[in-house]
Write an enzyme that holds these catalytic residues in place. Structure first.
Site, PDB file in Angstrom:
ATOM      1  N   CYS A 142       0.823  -1.214   0.000  1.00  0.00           N
ATOM      2  CA  CYS A 142       0.000   0.000   0.000  1.00  0.00           C
ATOM      3  C   CYS A 142       0.863   1.272   0.000  1.00  0.00           C
ATOM      4  CB  CYS A 142      -0.986  -0.028   1.162  1.00  0.00           C
ATOM      5  SG  CYS A 142      -2.387   1.101   0.922  1.00  0.00           S
ATOM      6  N   LYS A 163     -12.084   8.143  -0.475  1.00  0.00           N
ATOM      7  CA  LYS A 163     -11.307   6.996  -0.030  1.00  0.00           C
ATOM      8  C   LYS A 163     -11.714   5.734  -0.785  1.00  0.00           C
ATOM      9  CE  LYS A 163      -9.927   4.439   4.117  1.00  0.00           C
ATOM     10  NZ  LYS A 163     -10.083   4.274   5.577  1.00  0.00           N
ATOM     11  N   SER A 192      -7.613   0.081   1.061  1.00  0.00           N
ATOM     12  CA  SER A 192      -8.003   1.094   2.044  1.00  0.00           C
ATOM     13  C   SER A 192      -7.012   2.249   1.929  1.00  0.00           C
ATOM     14  CB  SER A 192      -7.988   0.497   3.459  1.00  0.00           C
ATOM     15  OG  SER A 192      -8.325   1.482   4.415  1.00  0.00           O
ATOM     16  N   HIS A 235      -4.151  -4.310   0.447  1.00  0.00           N
ATOM     17  CA  HIS A 235      -3.817  -4.915   1.742  1.00  0.00           C
ATOM     18  C   HIS A 235      -4.266  -6.379   1.774  1.00  0.00           C
ATOM     19  CE1 HIS A 235      -2.353  -1.564   4.186  1.00  0.00           C
ATOM     20  NE2 HIS A 235      -3.248  -0.791   3.592  1.00  0.00           N
ATOM     21  N   GLU A 237      -3.064  -8.719   3.267  1.00  0.00           N
ATOM     22  CA  GLU A 237      -2.836  -9.298   4.595  1.00  0.00           C
ATOM     23  C   GLU A 237      -3.983  -9.025   5.562  1.00  0.00           C
ATOM     24  OE1 GLU A 237      -1.666  -5.037   5.258  1.00  0.00           O
ATOM     25  OE2 GLU A 237      -1.619  -6.469   3.591  1.00  0.00           O
ATOM     26  N   ARG A 249     -14.285   3.058  13.032  1.00  0.00           N
ATOM     27  CA  ARG A 249     -13.406   4.096  13.579  1.00  0.00           C
ATOM     28  C   ARG A 249     -13.691   5.437  12.913  1.00  0.00           C
ATOM     29  NH1 ARG A 249      -7.847   3.530  11.065  1.00  0.00           N
ATOM     30  NH2 ARG A 249      -9.107   4.468   9.406  1.00  0.00           N
TER      31      ARG A 249
END
Length: 302
Positions: A142, A163, A192, A235, A237, A249
């Site tokens: 990323c 985003k 992300s 991502h 992972e 969040r």
């Protein structure tokens, strides 16, 4: 595959509960083989979560791996205890004279900042340069990929209109490349981020080979032709609930984020997200360790 970690690393117990083969220092002393030396520069804020995620990804090969966690000295982590960092992490000064079979450089939540504004940018540039001579193959994730593409090839990043968050499909463009051996023609991966390196810039860089690309999210996977530098724009992972945690969040911060795309069943955040990317993530990490690290690294690193 046994991953060698410190006996008291918090992630060790969780990995063992998931039936992942983890080896502590004492047992590794009785193994008559040379383990692969992998260093992970963890720039993510929730370091313990990232440790667990990456160790899972590295756990599906018969190779023994000795993992070293690296932190930047020029940045004070605010989401991980100093005790954890002092116990399980080293600084670049401590390892700069060592050589490693492989390295992973993670993403970081600083993408809205200009590179020069990041407080550890100068130190990171030194690490990027060091990997050329001290690491057999380096995998970037990323923001780590964006920063490395800028440092090594001068490719700029640019802000997205909103985003990019969710699970996106990717097409394999070069099936014969060992990094994607065993994958399907189309696979999914989490993203992300607020920025990107444009597909046009990556395609125009003669030193890079584009391996997988998404119609919606742009280039997902590219690398140098010799495999010494590998760049993952998303991502893979991430755990099942990582995007969910980020979404909630941001809601708590009043950001009013869009629901992560293709993530919740029926786009309903009250439902448990489907895990649709784990198998291909494991394949890519296993192929990296086998074909670009184990098969290429010298037996005697020094």
């Amino acid at each position: 595959m046994p991953i060698k970690v410190q006996s008291n690393l918090p992630a060790k117990e969780q990995l063992e509960n998931e039936n992942i083969f983890v080896m502590d220092e004492l047992r590794s002393l009785h193994q008559d083989i040379r383990p692969l030396q992998i260093v992970i520069l963890n720039l993510m804020p929730l370091k313990e979560d990232t440790e667990l995620q990456l160790l899972r990804c590295l756990s599906n090969t018969p190779l023994q791996i000795d993992v070293t966690f690296l932190m930047v000295k020029s940045h004070k982590a605010s989401n991980t205890s100093a005790n954890h960092l002092n116990t399980f992490y080293v600084t670049f000064e401590e390892i700069k004279d060592h050589k490693y079979d492989g390295m992973i450089i993670t993403g970081a939540p600083v993408e809205k900042m200009e590179y020069a504004e990041v407080d550890y940018w100068e130190e990171l540039c030194g690490i990027f340069e060091w990997t050329k001579s001290h690491v057999t193959s380096t995998m970037h994730i990323c923001w780590g990929s964006q920063a490395a593409l800028y440092y090594h090839y001068g490719l700029p990043k640019r802000m997205l209109k909103e985003k990019l968050s969710g699970i996106y499909s990717n097409r394999i463009l070069k099936r014969k490349v060992p990094l994607v051996r065993g994958t399907d023609d189309v696979f999914y991966a989490p993203h992300s981020r607020y920025t990107e390196v444009s597909s046009a810039d990556i395609h125009s860089c003669e030193e890079l080979e584009i391996i997988a690309e998404s119609d919606e999210a742009g280039v997902f996977l590219c690398m140098t032709k010799n495999g010494k530098q590998i760049f993952i724009m998303g991502h893979p992972e991430y755990d099942r609930i990582t995007l969910d945690n980020e979404y909630r969040r941001d809601l708590g911060k009043g950001i009013n984020p869009a629901i992560p795309k293709n993530y919740y069943p029926n786009d309903d955040p009250s439902e448990t997200p489907l895990l649709s990317w784990r198998s291909h993530s494991n394949i890519i990490y296993t192929n990296w360790l086998n074909y670009y690290v184990y098969q290429e690294t010298p037996y005697k690193l020094d």
